[in-house]
Design a protein around this motif. Sequence first.
Motif, PDB file in Angstrom:
ATOM      1  N   PRO A 111      15.938  59.976  52.026  1.00  0.00           N
ATOM      2  CA  PRO A 111      16.145  60.147  53.475  1.00  0.00           C
ATOM      3  C   PRO A 111      16.355  58.809  54.168  1.00  0.00           C
ATOM      4  CG  PRO A 111      13.831  60.405  52.921  1.00  0.00           C
ATOM      5  CD  PRO A 111      14.562  60.334  51.617  1.00  0.00           C
ATOM      6  N   GLY A 112      16.848  58.881  55.387  1.00  0.00           N
ATOM      7  CA  GLY A 112      17.056  57.672  56.168  1.00  0.00           C
ATOM      8  C   GLY A 112      17.621  58.017  57.527  1.00  0.00           C
ATOM      9  N   PRO A 113      17.741  57.033  58.408  1.00  0.00           N
ATOM     10  CA  PRO A 113      18.236  57.308  59.761  1.00  0.00           C
ATOM     11  C   PRO A 113      19.680  57.804  59.738  1.00  0.00           C
ATOM     12  CG  PRO A 113      18.061  54.945  59.366  1.00  0.00           C
ATOM     13  CD  PRO A 113      17.402  55.611  58.223  1.00  0.00           C
ATOM     14  N   ARG A 114      19.998  58.685  60.684  1.00  0.00           N
ATOM     15  CA  ARG A 114      21.339  59.266  60.772  1.00  0.00           C
ATOM     16  C   ARG A 114      22.226  58.519  61.771  1.00  0.00           C
ATOM     17  NH1 ARG A 114      21.494  64.413  58.496  1.00  0.00           N
ATOM     18  NH2 ARG A 114      19.455  65.257  57.893  1.00  0.00           N
ATOM     19  N   LEU A 115      21.797  57.374  62.200  1.00  0.00           N
ATOM     20  CA  LEU A 115      22.576  56.595  63.168  1.00  0.00           C
ATOM     21  C   LEU A 115      23.922  56.190  62.572  1.00  0.00           C
ATOM     22  CD1 LEU A 115      19.682  54.251  64.344  1.00  0.00           C
ATOM     23  CD2 LEU A 115      20.693  56.122  65.658  1.00  0.00           C
ATOM     24  N   PRO A 116      24.948  56.009  63.418  1.00  0.00           N
ATOM     25  CA  PRO A 116      26.248  55.550  62.913  1.00  0.00           C
ATOM     26  C   PRO A 116      26.123  54.209  62.185  1.00  0.00           C
ATOM     27  CG  PRO A 116      26.429  56.314  65.182  1.00  0.00           C
ATOM     28  CD  PRO A 116      24.976  56.274  64.874  1.00  0.00           C
ATOM     29  N   ARG A 117      27.012  53.970  61.241  1.00  0.00           N
ATOM     30  CA  ARG A 117      26.969  52.746  60.437  1.00  0.00           C
ATOM     31  C   ARG A 117      27.059  51.493  61.317  1.00  0.00           C
ATOM     32  NH1 ARG A 117      28.047  53.314  54.866  1.00  0.00           N
ATOM     33  NH2 ARG A 117      28.325  55.489  54.234  1.00  0.00           N
ATOM     34  N   SER A 118      27.877  51.550  62.358  1.00  0.00           N
ATOM     35  CA  SER A 118      28.027  50.387  63.232  1.00  0.00           C
ATOM     36  C   SER A 118      26.736  50.085  63.977  1.00  0.00           C
ATOM     37  CB  SER A 118      29.168  50.608  64.219  1.00  0.00           C
ATOM     38  OG  SER A 118      28.935  51.767  65.001  1.00  0.00           O
ATOM     39  N   VAL A 119      26.017  51.140  64.382  1.00  0.00           N
ATOM     40  CA  VAL A 119      24.738  50.959  65.076  1.00  0.00           C
ATOM     41  C   VAL A 119      23.708  50.369  64.125  1.00  0.00           C
ATOM     42  CG1 VAL A 119      22.845  52.132  66.257  1.00  0.00           C
ATOM     43  CG2 VAL A 119      25.215  52.795  66.730  1.00  0.00           C
ATOM     44  N   GLN A 120      23.669  50.880  62.912  1.00  0.00           N
ATOM     45  CA  GLN A 120      22.715  50.342  61.942  1.00  0.00           C
ATOM     46  C   GLN A 120      23.040  48.885  61.607  1.00  0.00           C
ATOM     47  OE1 GLN A 120      20.936  52.739  58.895  1.00  0.00           O
ATOM     48  NE2 GLN A 120      22.203  54.515  59.426  1.00  0.00           N
ATOM     49  N   ALA A 121      24.323  48.548  61.566  1.00  0.00           N
ATOM     50  CA  ALA A 121      24.703  47.152  61.328  1.00  0.00           C
ATOM     51  C   ALA A 121      24.195  46.258  62.456  1.00  0.00           C
ATOM     52  CB  ALA A 121      26.224  47.036  61.201  1.00  0.00           C
ATOM     53  N   ALA A 122      24.320  46.721  63.699  1.00  0.00           N
ATOM     54  CA  ALA A 122      23.843  45.937  64.841  1.00  0.00           C
ATOM     55  C   ALA A 122      22.323  45.775  64.792  1.00  0.00           C
ATOM     56  CB  ALA A 122      24.269  46.616  66.144  1.00  0.00           C
ATOM     57  N   LEU A 123      21.631  46.838  64.417  1.00  0.00           N
ATOM     58  CA  LEU A 123      20.175  46.769  64.318  1.00  0.00           C
ATOM     59  C   LEU A 123      19.747  45.800  63.218  1.00  0.00           C
ATOM     60  CD1 LEU A 123      19.318  50.559  64.764  1.00  0.00           C
ATOM     61  CD2 LEU A 123      18.734  48.705  66.353  1.00  0.00           C
ATOM     62  N   MET A 124      20.454  45.818  62.103  1.00  0.00           N
ATOM     63  CA  MET A 124      20.127  44.890  61.008  1.00  0.00           C
ATOM     64  C   MET A 124      20.397  43.448  61.424  1.00  0.00           C
ATOM     65  SD  MET A 124      18.968  46.351  58.169  1.00  0.00           S
ATOM     66  CE  MET A 124      19.553  45.530  56.683  1.00  0.00           C
ATOM     67  N   LEU A 125      21.491  43.234  62.128  1.00  0.00           N
ATOM     68  CA  LEU A 125      21.853  41.885  62.553  1.00  0.00           C
ATOM     69  C   LEU A 125      20.846  41.312  63.537  1.00  0.00           C
ATOM     70  CD1 LEU A 125      24.073  39.699  62.319  1.00  0.00           C
ATOM     71  CD2 LEU A 125      25.168  40.743  64.312  1.00  0.00           C
ATOM     72  N   ARG A 126      20.322  42.172  64.401  1.00  0.00           N
ATOM     73  CA  ARG A 126      19.435  41.692  65.473  1.00  0.00           C
ATOM     74  C   ARG A 126      17.957  41.834  65.128  1.00  0.00           C
ATOM     75  NH1 ARG A 126      16.917  39.467  68.676  1.00  0.00           N
ATOM     76  NH2 ARG A 126      17.033  39.471  70.954  1.00  0.00           N
ATOM     77  N   TYR A 127      17.594  42.914  64.420  1.00  0.00           N
ATOM     78  CA  TYR A 127      16.168  43.214  64.225  1.00  0.00           C
ATOM     79  C   TYR A 127      15.816  43.489  62.754  1.00  0.00           C
ATOM     80  CZ  TYR A 127      16.527  44.143  69.254  1.00  0.00           C
ATOM     81  OH  TYR A 127      16.759  44.045  70.603  1.00  0.00           O
ATOM     82  N   TRP A 128      16.495  42.835  61.852  1.00  0.00           N
ATOM     83  CA  TRP A 128      16.397  43.126  60.426  1.00  0.00           C
ATOM     84  C   TRP A 128      15.002  43.520  59.943  1.00  0.00           C
ATOM     85  CZ3 TRP A 128      17.538  38.695  56.417  1.00  0.00           C
ATOM     86  CH2 TRP A 128      17.527  39.204  55.126  1.00  0.00           C
ATOM     87  N   PRO A 129      13.969  42.647  59.969  1.00  0.00           N
ATOM     88  CA  PRO A 129      12.653  43.042  59.440  1.00  0.00           C
ATOM     89  C   PRO A 129      12.023  44.199  60.212  1.00  0.00           C
ATOM     90  CG  PRO A 129      12.782  40.667  59.764  1.00  0.00           C
ATOM     91  CD  PRO A 129      13.959  41.265  60.459  1.00  0.00           C
ATOM     92  N   ARG A 130      12.157  44.167  61.538  1.00  0.00           N
ATOM     93  CA  ARG A 130      11.527  45.209  62.356  1.00  0.00           C
ATOM     94  C   ARG A 130      12.168  46.564  62.107  1.00  0.00           C
ATOM     95  NH1 ARG A 130      11.830  42.706  68.234  1.00  0.00           N
ATOM     96  NH2 ARG A 130      11.069  44.793  68.800  1.00  0.00           N
ATOM     97  N   VAL A 139      13.375  35.229  52.956  1.00  0.00           N
ATOM     98  CA  VAL A 139      14.366  36.269  52.677  1.00  0.00           C
ATOM     99  C   VAL A 139      13.622  37.595  52.600  1.00  0.00           C
ATOM    100  CG1 VAL A 139      16.105  37.104  51.050  1.00  0.00           C
ATOM    101  CG2 VAL A 139      15.843  34.646  51.445  1.00  0.00           C
ATOM    102  N   PHE A 140      14.093  38.605  53.325  1.00  0.00           N
ATOM    103  CA  PHE A 140      13.349  39.850  53.456  1.00  0.00           C
ATOM    104  C   PHE A 140      13.597  40.821  52.308  1.00  0.00           C
ATOM    105  CE2 PHE A 140      12.085  43.889  55.479  1.00  0.00           C
ATOM    106  CZ  PHE A 140      10.860  43.506  56.012  1.00  0.00           C
ATOM    107  N   ASP A 141      14.725  40.682  51.619  1.00  0.00           N
ATOM    108  CA  ASP A 141      15.018  41.588  50.516  1.00  0.00           C
ATOM    109  C   ASP A 141      16.032  40.940  49.588  1.00  0.00           C
ATOM    110  OD1 ASP A 141      17.727  42.129  51.518  1.00  0.00           O
ATOM    111  OD2 ASP A 141      16.745  43.331  53.059  1.00  0.00           O
ATOM    112  N   VAL A 142      16.241  41.568  48.433  1.00  0.00           N
ATOM    113  CA  VAL A 142      17.297  41.164  47.507  1.00  0.00           C
ATOM    114  C   VAL A 142      18.095  42.415  47.137  1.00  0.00           C
ATOM    115  CG1 VAL A 142      16.156  39.127  46.574  1.00  0.00           C
ATOM    116  CG2 VAL A 142      15.676  41.361  45.574  1.00  0.00           C
ATOM    117  N   GLY A 143      19.314  42.233  46.687  1.00  0.00           N
ATOM    118  CA  GLY A 143      20.172  43.392  46.422  1.00  0.00           C
ATOM    119  C   GLY A 143      20.721  43.431  45.010  1.00  0.00           C
ATOM    120  N   ARG A 144      20.968  44.646  44.536  1.00  0.00           N
ATOM    121  CA  ARG A 144      21.658  44.880  43.272  1.00  0.00           C
ATOM    122  C   ARG A 144      22.660  46.017  43.480  1.00  0.00           C
ATOM    123  NH1 ARG A 144      18.485  41.167  42.470  1.00  0.00           N
ATOM    124  NH2 ARG A 144      17.149  40.830  40.627  1.00  0.00           N
TER     125      ARG A 144
END
Length: 456
Positions: free
Chosen positions: A8-27, A316-321
């Motif tokens: 599961p996860g938030p249903r927000l549009p991808r652009s909105v989630q990108a903005a949230l990650m850019l501004r409030y990543w850890p929160r 760094v808050f996370d790493v990716g694979r």
Amino acid sequence: MSQDTLPPGPRLPRSVQAALMLRYWPRYVSACRRRYGSVFTLRVASLGTLVYLADPTDIKTVFGGDPSVYHAGEANSLLSGLLGASSVLVIDGDVHRDRRRLMLAPFQRDAVARQLGLIADIAADNVARWPVGTEFAVAPRMSEITLEVILRTVIGATDPDRLDRLRDVMPKLLDVGVWESLAIQTPGLQRLGPWRRLARTMSDADDLLYAEIAERRADPNLATRTDALAMMIRASDGDRTGSRGMSDVELRDQLMTLLVAGHDTTATALSWALERLTRHPASLSKAVAAALADGSDGDEYLDAVCRETMRIRPVVFDVGRILKEPAEIAGYRLPAGIMVAPGIGLVHGSADLYPEPDRFDPDRMLHAALGPTTWLPFGGGNRRCLGATFALAEMRVVLREVLRRVELDTTTAPGERQRVKHVILTPHRGGRIRVLNVHDVTRSRTAGTSRQVHRG
């Protein structure tokens, strides 16, 4: 039984989630953890589909997984415009394994130990210029220290003119903003007016690095040099496994990688350490006593400060694979093509692993049995940061030199917020501190003793 659907996860549009990650990543990610549990899905414009993991057991599956299935280099591909296509951070598979092996020597414990005296001198010279009685942001000072450490110990630059040029050019390249990042990700833009300055800076940096590489290859004393560049050249030239050594271009890419990965990250961690200590007087007093202890007696507590800082304020808050094949993780059958993201900050903030996780307490790190998936500021698995040993030692040495040379004021001001800067999390005000007094310090490194003379 595994589910074929994504977590599961938030249903927000991808652009909105990108903005949230850019501004409030850890929160934002932490809020999703509280709402959806230890595994959840984010859909972010430009990044794609991410499945975050907060359970150490699930993270162990990723870190211990087949590197041909879990591609970290592909997850870092946006960095290739700056680091180069052969950077150890952006390659995968056997090429990554061979490149990493050629880079190991400078970061082994004995090699790191040989650099500690120089690191201490660099830190001491910088601290001597800190203002007294005036609040200032310590992050730029820490950046000066860590850049100088890399220029002198990793690149091994000694020519005064070239050193000055490196000191001028590298900060411009390593501190690019969003606008410049567009041209790094799309190199064709660098031919256009707004980005020509960036192109010149990158060209200047390349010229300087290639000059260092040529000088090192021609050095008759190459065999006895201790800088990382010399050791990588020796490892390449002395390789007997059938693998090809590194070309000049590949060496340039690794030097740029070490500059990017080891400069701002360590400087930021040190800035957070002072930001935390000045808000916790009891811990600061213990740290000062440890810094003044003879020999290595104080190392244990200073190391604890560094480890607790990186727990509560991970750079760094996370790493990716990127998954190259479907994989079974956390009870889900995740499809190929998505990114799985072990959440460093999520694990470090777990009350199950760290009681009162929001409390800064270096004592919790004394004699702590830290597992590779419960304390992971340097990532993990076959992609764990090559320079982890170096970074921890550098932090300890710089912190010691600061605390034994200046008296820091404490503050009851609220803690500084985490600000997203590229892919790291910095103090939003730069880690502001105030020096009350400066101490003249005379030290005999061979005797391991120190003497302080108060200078108010």
